[in-house]
Design an enzyme around this catalytic site. Structure first.
Site, mmCIF file in Angstrom:
data_model
loop_
_atom_site.group_PDB
_atom_site.id
_atom_site.type_symbol
_atom_site.label_atom_id
_atom_site.label_comp_id
_atom_site.label_asym_id
_atom_site.label_seq_id
_atom_site.Cartn_x
_atom_site.Cartn_y
_atom_site.Cartn_z
ATOM 1 N N ILE A 18 -62.102 9.081 28.068
ATOM 2 C CA ILE A 18 -62.237 8.374 26.729
ATOM 3 C C ILE A 18 -62.853 6.955 26.710
ATOM 4 O O ILE A 18 -63.820 6.715 26.135
ATOM 5 C CB ILE A 18 -60.903 8.557 25.912
ATOM 6 C CG1 ILE A 18 -60.671 9.924 25.870
ATOM 7 C CG2 ILE A 18 -61.154 7.759 24.735
ATOM 8 C CD1 ILE A 18 -59.196 10.090 25.104
ATOM 9 N N GLY A 19 -62.245 5.978 27.625
ATOM 10 C CA GLY A 19 -62.472 4.773 27.257
ATOM 11 C C GLY A 19 -61.647 3.887 28.217
ATOM 12 O O GLY A 19 -60.732 4.428 29.056
ATOM 13 N N GLU A 20 -62.074 2.702 28.283
ATOM 14 C CA GLU A 20 -61.212 1.718 29.152
ATOM 15 C C GLU A 20 -60.845 0.311 28.440
ATOM 16 O O GLU A 20 -61.759 -0.117 27.539
ATOM 17 C CB GLU A 20 -62.246 1.138 30.498
ATOM 18 C CG GLU A 20 -61.639 0.217 31.382
ATOM 19 C CD GLU A 20 -62.429 0.178 32.662
ATOM 20 O OE1 GLU A 20 -62.053 -0.524 33.607
ATOM 21 O OE2 GLU A 20 -63.500 0.709 32.733
ATOM 22 N N GLY A 22 -57.953 -3.192 28.584
ATOM 23 C CA GLY A 22 -57.913 -4.452 29.444
ATOM 24 C C GLY A 22 -57.197 -4.181 30.727
ATOM 25 O O GLY A 22 -57.154 -4.792 31.722
ATOM 26 N N LYS A 41 -52.996 7.545 29.657
ATOM 27 C CA LYS A 41 -53.582 6.325 29.961
ATOM 28 C C LYS A 41 -53.015 5.835 31.198
ATOM 29 O O LYS A 41 -51.980 5.933 31.595
ATOM 30 C CB LYS A 41 -52.766 5.103 28.891
ATOM 31 C CG LYS A 41 -53.417 3.608 29.000
ATOM 32 C CD LYS A 41 -52.783 2.838 27.820
ATOM 33 C CE LYS A 41 -53.175 1.530 27.809
ATOM 34 N NZ LYS A 41 -52.887 0.746 26.689
ATOM 35 N N ASP A 135 -51.574 -7.581 17.957
ATOM 36 C CA ASP A 135 -52.972 -7.487 18.106
ATOM 37 C C ASP A 135 -53.432 -6.304 17.118
ATOM 38 O O ASP A 135 -54.290 -5.204 17.313
ATOM 39 C CB ASP A 135 -53.350 -6.890 19.778
ATOM 40 C CG ASP A 135 -54.601 -6.936 19.911
ATOM 41 O OD1 ASP A 135 -55.327 -7.886 18.926
ATOM 42 O OD2 ASP A 135 -55.185 -6.480 20.914
#
Length: 483
Positions: A18-20, A22, A41, A135
């Site tokens: 899916i993505g990356e 930090g 994750k 955040d």
């Protein structure tokens, strides 16, 4: 640990990457026994040995395990497998709020209200659990079907009753959405800081842009605006919004935390279209909502003397000629500035331009001279391209050094993507990348004239190195161009 589609992590079959973020990578997967789609994750193995990253990842799992709310992504399980930490979470369908704003621009007020209410509902619930997200931003909000949303990424969240989960001296969050108190004293924030960040998100939904300047590369200037400057009026950028929503946004983004409403008070203000539930309601907006103008009663114009038909035709032709000539000069100037506007030119075209002149002169040039002219032209274009990326190297290096100065362990970040989007550094000729050992890389593409050239800049030694996969063919980079 390398993971690819089809692999199994315990009883979860990996579907896709899916993505990356930090700290780690996120994959979609299917739970084999239940057939349930989940998100996994994984803490990046390269930072697993660093205590502050490992503790932050474990902290996120502990916080999510306490939160069960329809607008907060849920945690199913957390485990250690082959020396890697994994969180198995609810899979949130849809697109991020950031992508939605980028697609549609300002979001209509009624739709904005629905999205805002769900964010506030999640924050109100988190507040009852003593959790501060820290955040809140559009990229951490997933918008699904019928605008049902999920808040993601509690990686920098904090449990107020357990302040040891916040790293000493750390400032976590995304600068554009930070509250004034988060800028001044990161450890002293509470749920009112999340209200401020949500107010900034509300501003961005209403106007399609952030309130403070995104053009400066100085974090200090942005922080100074957040702490000292009033927000620009949202109607300066998009006029069609009610006084009520503007005043609610002003209340949520008050500089003084005690003047902001709680999440519950903001929800009541939305539901009742009244700010009575907010103790320190701001005055009504000074800028009125624009009203459709009423067409005035037409007044017949005074009769004018007619122009002779021949003179009128002459003036029309004369004006058109002036416009065409002006456009021609403008187009030529633009093409001179952007010679590769329609893609890289062929060597034959470059040679033709290089040897412009009387036909007799062209015929006297040998093939070697034509090739030399082509190489010289490529070299000039390459020099201009390389010199133009030098300031980008400096800007990225400055950001990286600022990050390292804040890191008590003195390590280079795993990725600068947390605060620099590589696409913002890219040019037409070069794409940028960076590594966790403090090296910035610029890679040439076809528009440069020769793809695959790599310029390495080592941050610690302030040193450039160049790798050219095809040094026999121009253009070749002269290191002096980078000075």
């Amino acid at each position: 640990m390398i993971i690819k589609p089809g692999d199994f992590i315990r009883n979860y079959r990996v579907l896709d990457y899916i993505g990356e973020g930090g700290m780690g990578k996120v994959y979609s997967a299917e739970e084999e026994l239940l057939g349930r789609k989940v998100a996994i994750k994984m803490l990046d193995p390269s930072v697993t040995h660093q205590e502050h990253f490992r503790q932050r990842f474990i902290n996120e799992a502990r916080i999510l395990s306490q939160l069960q709310h329809p607008h907060i992504v849920g945690l199913f399980t957390f485990f250690l497998e082959q020396e890697s930490y994994f969180m198995v979470m609810e899979y949130a369908e849809g697109q991020t709020l950031r992508d939605l704003i980028a697609t549609v621009g300002p979001i209509p007020e009624q739709r904005t209200r629905r999205i805002l209410r769900q964010i506030l509902s999640a924050l109100d619930y988190a507040q009852t659990k003593g959790v501060v997200h820290r955040d809140i931003k559009p990229s951490n909000i997933m918008i699904g079907e019928n605008d049902d949303l999920k808040i993601l990424d509690f990686g920098v969240a904090r449990i107020l009753a357990n302040p040891q989960f916040t790293l000493a001296g750390s400032r976590l969050g995304t600068i554009y959405y930070m509250s004034p108190e988060q800028v001044r004293s990161p450890r002293d924030v509470d749920s009112r800081s999340d209200i401020y960040s949500t107010g900034v998100v509300l501003y961005e939904m209403l106007t399609g842009r952030l309130p403070f300047s995104t053009e400066t590369e100085s974090d200090f200037l942005i922080e100074k605006q957040i702490v000292e400057s009033p927000m620009p009026h949202p109607r300066d950028y998009y006029p069609y919004m009610s006084d009520h929503i503007v005043d609610l946004m002003n209340a949520m983004t008050a500089k003084e935390p005690s003047l902001r409403p709680t999440a519950a008070e903001a929800i009541r203000a939305l539901d009742t279209s009244s700010l009575d539930s907010i103790k320190t309601a701001p005055p009504l907006s000074e800028k009125p909502v624009p009203v459709e103008p009423v067409a005035p009663t037409p007044i017949p114009p005074a009769p004018k003397k007619g122009m002779p038909p021949g003179l009128r035709a002459f003036l029309v032709i004369f004006i058109i000629a002036i416009i065409l000539v002006t456009l021609g000069f403008m187009l030529k100037a633009w093409l001179d500035i952007n010679p590769n506007l329609f893609g890289p030119r062929s060597e034959e075209a470059v040679a033709e331009e290089t040897v412009e002149g009387p036909a007799s002169e062209k015929e006297t040039l040998s093939q070697e001279e034509i090739e030399a002219n082509i190489a010289a032209r490529k070299r000039r274009e390459a020099e201009n391209a390389v010199r133009s990326i030098r300031p980008r190297f400096s800007a990225i290096a400055r950001k990286a050094r600022e990050y390292k100065a804040q890191d008590e362990y003195g390590d280079w970040p795993k990725s600068l993507d947390a605060f620099i989007d590589p696409a913002e550094a890219d040019t037409d000729q070069f794409n940028f990348d960076w590594s966790d050992d403090g090296i910035i890389i610029a890679i040439s593409n076809r528009a440069f004239g020769k793809a695959g050239i790599e310029i390495y800049y080592t941050l610690d030694s302030d040193h450039f190195e160049i790798y050219d996969p095809d040094p026999e063919n121009p253009p070749n980079i002269d290191p002096a161009w980078l000075n």
